[in-house]
Enzyme design. Structure first.
Site, short mmCIF file in Angstrom:
data_model
loop_
_atom_site.label_atom_id
_atom_site.label_comp_id
_atom_site.label_asym_id
_atom_site.label_seq_id
_atom_site.Cartn_x
_atom_site.Cartn_y
_atom_site.Cartn_z
CB SER A 58 37.67 10.66 17.81
OG SER A 58 36.81 10.63 16.70
N1 SAH Z 1 32.35 13.20 16.85
C1 SAH Z 1 31.89 11.98 17.48
C2 SAH Z 1 32.45 10.75 16.81
C3 SAH Z 1 31.44 10.22 15.97
S1 SAH Z 1 31.66 8.69 15.12
C4 SAH Z 1 32.19 11.96 18.95
O1 SAH Z 1 32.93 12.82 19.43
O2 SAH Z 1 31.65 11.08 19.63
C5 SAH Z 1 30.89 9.20 13.62
C6 SAH Z 1 29.44 9.56 13.72
O3 SAH Z 1 29.03 9.96 12.41
C7 SAH Z 1 28.53 8.41 14.11
O4 SAH Z 1 27.75 8.79 15.20
C8 SAH Z 1 27.70 8.17 12.87
O5 SAH Z 1 26.39 7.73 13.14
C9 SAH Z 1 27.71 9.53 12.22
N2 SAH Z 1 27.40 9.54 10.78
C10 SAH Z 1 27.73 8.61 9.85
N3 SAH Z 1 27.30 8.99 8.64
C11 SAH Z 1 26.68 10.19 8.80
C12 SAH Z 1 26.03 11.08 7.91
N4 SAH Z 1 25.92 10.83 6.61
N5 SAH Z 1 25.50 12.21 8.41
C13 SAH Z 1 25.61 12.49 9.74
N6 SAH Z 1 26.21 11.68 10.64
C14 SAH Z 1 26.75 10.55 10.18
#
Ligand code: SAH
Length: 215
Positions: A58
């Site tokens: 993000s």
């Molecule tokens: N907080 C992260 C941003 C992540 S983007 C950072 O600072 O880099 C969102 C993330 O959520 C992705 O890595 C994706 O794979 C994960 N995601 C999507 N659906 C999910 C689920 N049902 N359970 C756990 N993680 C999930």
């Protein structure tokens, strides 16, 4: 280092974030170590960055804003859904007693674990699973941060909030412009809900959005 201080001053303080502990965490965590070499020169810019497999780390302001909104205390136990790069996890780890972070994509989780270990974070536990189910064994949580967008806040997460607990999640249709950050607070069995500003996150996969798993 200079770039990171500039990021905090120009993108975060200038936009009204003033929680001292959040600002300190944003000044401390080396964001450039959470993106791959090809994107390292963009690490401190005012935007999200691809981290592979269609996911993104993000924008710095969003990380700071969501963290501030949770009113975190040093004694808090926090659940994060969507470890991704591990950057937000590290910010949370600077702010609270323990972070439990769930990721659904094994490759991303492995990379994030390496980064967090290398940087010495010892108050982080991660799990490869569907975050929509939460982490019942570790519940209740003082705060829950969701960093991928479900269509609606998963009920399992609400049930895992402690009394007085806070949750923040982007909610809305995947890949649409109409997602909103939703803030919820639990007092006993009462949940209050506040809609904040519009955002754009990757969709939460699995669970209720199961078809997206194969998308
Ligand atoms: N907080 C992260 C941003 C992540 S983007 C950072 O600072 O880099 C969102 C993330 O959520 C992705 O890595 C994706 O794979 C994960 N995601 C999507 N659906 C999910 C689920 N049902 N359970 C756990 N993680 C999930």
């Amino acid at each position: 280092m200079a770039l990171r201080q500039q990021m905090v001053d120009e993108q975060i303080v200038a936009r009204g974030i003033h929680d001292a502990s959040v600002l300190a965490a944003m000044r401390t965590v080396p964001r450039h170590l959470f993106v791959d070499a090809a994107h390292a020169d963009q690490a401190y810019t005012d935007k999200p960055i691809p981290i592979g497999l269609g996911q993104t780390i993000s924008q710095p302001y969003i990380v700071a804003s969501m963290s501030e909104r949770l009113s975190l205390n040093p004694t808090d136990r926090v659940l994060e859904i969507g470890t991704g790069s591990g950057y937000q996890t590290a910010i949370l780890a600077e702010l609270v007693f323990a972070v439990f972070s769930i990721e659904i994509l094994p490759t991303l989780l492995l990379e994030a674990q390496h980064r967090l270990t290398r940087l010495g974070y010892q108050n982080v536990e991660t799990q490869l699973s569907d975050g929509a189910v939460g982490w019942p064994k570790q519940a209740p949580f003082d705060a829950i941060m969701v960093t991928a967008a479900p269509r609606e806040v998963p009920p399992a997460l609400l049930s895992q909030l402690a009394d007085g607990g806070r949750l923040i999640a982007p909610v809305g249709h995947p890949a649409q412009q109409n997602q909103r950050l939703v803030f919820m607070r639990r007092e006993g069995d009462t949940f209050t809900r506040t809609e904040l500003y519009a955002v754009r996150f990757v969709p939460l996969r699995g669970g209720a959005d199961k078809p997206d798993l194969n998308a």
